[in-house]
Design an enzyme around this catalytic site. Sequence first.
Site, short mmCIF file in Angstrom:
data_model
loop_
_atom_site.label_atom_id
_atom_site.label_comp_id
_atom_site.label_asym_id
_atom_site.label_seq_id
_atom_site.Cartn_x
_atom_site.Cartn_y
_atom_site.Cartn_z
N TYR A 56 0.85 -1.19 0.00
CA TYR A 56 0.00 0.00 0.00
C TYR A 56 0.89 1.25 0.00
O TYR A 56 1.63 1.50 0.95
CB TYR A 56 -0.94 0.03 1.21
CG TYR A 56 -1.96 -1.10 1.27
CD1 TYR A 56 -2.28 -1.85 0.14
CD2 TYR A 56 -2.62 -1.41 2.45
CE1 TYR A 56 -3.21 -2.88 0.19
CE2 TYR A 56 -3.56 -2.44 2.52
CZ TYR A 56 -3.85 -3.16 1.38
OH TYR A 56 -4.78 -4.18 1.44
N SER A 205 -13.00 -4.90 1.90
CA SER A 205 -13.95 -4.08 1.13
C SER A 205 -15.40 -4.42 1.52
O SER A 205 -16.25 -4.66 0.66
CB SER A 205 -13.72 -4.24 -0.38
OG SER A 205 -12.42 -3.84 -0.74
N PRO A 206 -15.69 -4.42 2.83
CA PRO A 206 -17.03 -4.83 3.28
C PRO A 206 -18.12 -3.84 2.89
O PRO A 206 -19.30 -4.17 2.96
CB PRO A 206 -16.87 -4.89 4.81
CG PRO A 206 -15.79 -3.90 5.11
CD PRO A 206 -14.82 -4.01 3.96
N LEU A 207 -17.69 -2.64 2.47
CA LEU A 207 -18.66 -1.63 2.03
C LEU A 207 -18.60 -1.48 0.51
O LEU A 207 -18.99 -0.45 -0.05
CB LEU A 207 -18.37 -0.29 2.72
CG LEU A 207 -18.37 -0.34 4.25
CD1 LEU A 207 -17.89 0.99 4.85
CD2 LEU A 207 -19.76 -0.69 4.78
N GLY A 208 -18.09 -2.52 -0.16
CA GLY A 208 -18.01 -2.46 -1.62
C GLY A 208 -17.20 -1.28 -2.10
O GLY A 208 -17.54 -0.62 -3.07
N ARG A 209 -16.08 -1.02 -1.40
CA ARG A 209 -15.18 0.12 -1.69
C ARG A 209 -15.95 1.44 -1.58
O ARG A 209 -15.65 2.41 -2.26
CB ARG A 209 -14.50 -0.02 -3.05
CG ARG A 209 -13.61 -1.25 -3.13
CD ARG A 209 -12.87 -1.36 -4.43
NE ARG A 209 -12.16 -2.64 -4.49
CZ ARG A 209 -10.91 -2.85 -4.10
NH1 ARG A 209 -10.19 -1.85 -3.65
NH2 ARG A 209 -10.36 -4.06 -4.19
N GLY A 210 -16.92 1.47 -0.71
CA GLY A 210 -17.67 2.70 -0.46
C GLY A 210 -19.01 2.74 -1.16
O GLY A 210 -19.92 3.47 -0.77
N1 NAP Z 1 -6.46 -8.36 0.83
C1 NAP Z 1 -6.73 -7.59 -0.18
O1 NAP Z 1 -6.42 -7.90 -1.32
C2 NAP Z 1 -7.45 -6.29 0.05
C3 NAP Z 1 -8.02 -5.60 -1.04
C4 NAP Z 1 -8.70 -4.40 -0.77
C5 NAP Z 1 -8.82 -3.94 0.53
N2 NAP Z 1 -8.25 -4.65 1.56
C6 NAP Z 1 -8.33 -4.18 2.96
O2 NAP Z 1 -9.69 -3.95 3.30
C7 NAP Z 1 -9.85 -2.64 3.82
C8 NAP Z 1 -11.23 -2.11 3.52
O3 NAP Z 1 -11.54 -2.18 2.15
P1 NAP Z 1 -11.70 -0.89 1.23
O4 NAP Z 1 -11.13 0.29 1.92
O5 NAP Z 1 -11.22 -1.29 -0.10
O6 NAP Z 1 -13.27 -0.73 1.05
P2 NAP Z 1 -14.51 -0.52 2.01
O7 NAP Z 1 -14.13 -0.67 3.41
O8 NAP Z 1 -15.58 -1.36 1.46
O9 NAP Z 1 -14.90 1.00 1.69
C9 NAP Z 1 -14.04 2.06 2.00
C10 NAP Z 1 -14.67 3.36 1.53
O10 NAP Z 1 -15.90 3.56 2.23
C11 NAP Z 1 -15.92 4.84 2.82
N3 NAP Z 1 -16.58 4.70 4.13
C12 NAP Z 1 -16.17 3.96 5.17
N4 NAP Z 1 -17.08 4.00 6.17
C13 NAP Z 1 -18.08 4.81 5.72
C14 NAP Z 1 -19.31 5.23 6.27
N5 NAP Z 1 -19.71 4.82 7.46
N6 NAP Z 1 -20.10 6.06 5.52
C15 NAP Z 1 -19.71 6.47 4.29
N7 NAP Z 1 -18.56 6.10 3.71
C16 NAP Z 1 -17.76 5.26 4.43
C17 NAP Z 1 -14.50 5.28 2.94
O11 NAP Z 1 -14.41 6.68 2.74
P3 NAP Z 1 -13.77 7.67 3.83
O12 NAP Z 1 -12.35 7.24 4.02
O13 NAP Z 1 -13.93 8.99 3.23
O14 NAP Z 1 -14.60 7.46 5.07
C18 NAP Z 1 -13.80 4.55 1.80
O15 NAP Z 1 -13.76 5.34 0.65
C19 NAP Z 1 -8.72 -1.86 3.17
O16 NAP Z 1 -8.42 -0.68 3.87
C20 NAP Z 1 -7.60 -2.87 3.19
O17 NAP Z 1 -7.00 -2.87 4.48
C21 NAP Z 1 -7.58 -5.81 1.33
#
Ligand code: NAP
Length: 336
Positions: A56, A205-210
């Site tokens: 990252y 990505s539990p929030l579908g990347r937002g």
């Molecule tokens: N193992 C792998 O290959 C892999 C791949 C992808 C991700 N990951 C891990 O999984 C973690 C989470 O996944 P992700 O960040 O891709 O996606 P996510 O958690 O599904 O979504 C993140 C997005 O949602 C927004 N968000 C979070 N909480 C919110 C809320 N309550 N209301 C409105 N918006 C909200 C964030 O924006 P703001 O920051 O503006 O709040 C961010 O843009 C990553 O940080 C990483 O550590 C692992």
Amino acid sequence: METRSLGKHGLEAAAIGLGCMGMTEWYGHIDEKQSVRTIHRALEIGITLLDTADMYAVGRNEQLVGRALTGGWRDLAIVATKFGHRRDPETGKFLGVSGRPEYVRAACEASLLRLGIDYIDLYQQHRVDREVPIEETVGVMKELVDEGKVLYLGLSEAQPEDIRRAVAVAPISTLQTEYSLFERHVENDILDTCEELVIGFLAYSPLGRGLLTGRWQTEADFDEADTRGAGTTYPRFQPGNFEHNLALVETVKAVGAGEGYTAAQVSLAWLLAQRSWIVPIPGTKRVERIDENAAAVELMLTAQELAVLDALGEPAGTRYPEASIPAWTSPPLPGT
Ligand SMILES: NC(=O)c1ccc[n+]([C@@H]2O[C@H](COP(=O)([O-])OP(=O)(O)OC[C@H]3O[C@@H](n4cnc5c(N)ncnc54)[C@H](OP(=O)(O)O)[C@@H]3O)[C@@H](O)[C@H]2O)c1
């Protein structure tokens, strides 16, 4: 905060974790001070698992997490990092996956330095290297445990056959893979394999990347540094798919509306309800989102609400560009 047991080797984490990836790359404007405050707020209210990776921002994410952990915060955290994706340190270009034992050792030392800690709580293989038998990779990961550099081991995006081979030679506590209301492929056989082998699951990505939060409604809502804008990286954000997927989020919002819960909270509560050993790791760089996401543990969805969410319907577009998925998911055919 409720804690959950992950695997059978003693790892316990708060039911909601924190993904740190977006704090340094890919999801728009970077504000390191705000991100450090966000990490501190998480630890303050009992969120324990912080997820990062060496790839990252080519190490800068681990450095950021390391900075946040100084001043006594480290003891509150379960530091989860990953190795395996190689990137050019100058350009950031992706150079492929490596699970070679000598690479794993060097990657672990480099992560410890960047994080500024003596041991990593959870060390995860980011992607299985199809050129290296997984036994060799997890074999050296086990050596790192024996040497005290790492406490627990995990895999990411591994397939059932990989997981079985890995547990035969090393104590694997977790599997991290994408899982959300929009991405349910792990329900085929991956979750069953975890249950059988007693492996905890980190839903990334539990929030579908937002997308599942409904916060981004138009192109203009993404800033110029956001790789989700115009769907250039992620097909579910591409014009056409994006609108279809946002329409599905209306159902998620409606489920929470009566009791004052947000779509993000409903999405996390749905994951928590699937199995008692799932810990979602939502990513955010905003202090206020930490409290909102943590409060999802208080939402007990009824059978009727779960049924509505289960029937949500398929999102349009694949989770990654189709061409990039097969290499991680399928073990090579015999003889190839
Ligand atoms: N193992 C792998 O290959 C892999 C791949 C992808 C991700 N990951 C891990 O999984 C973690 C989470 O996944 P992700 O960040 O891709 O996606 P996510 O958690 O599904 O979504 C993140 C997005 O949602 C927004 N968000 C979070 N909480 C919110 C809320 N309550 N209301 C409105 N918006 C909200 C964030 O924006 P703001 O920051 O503006 O709040 C961010 O843009 C990553 O940080 C990483 O550590 C692992």
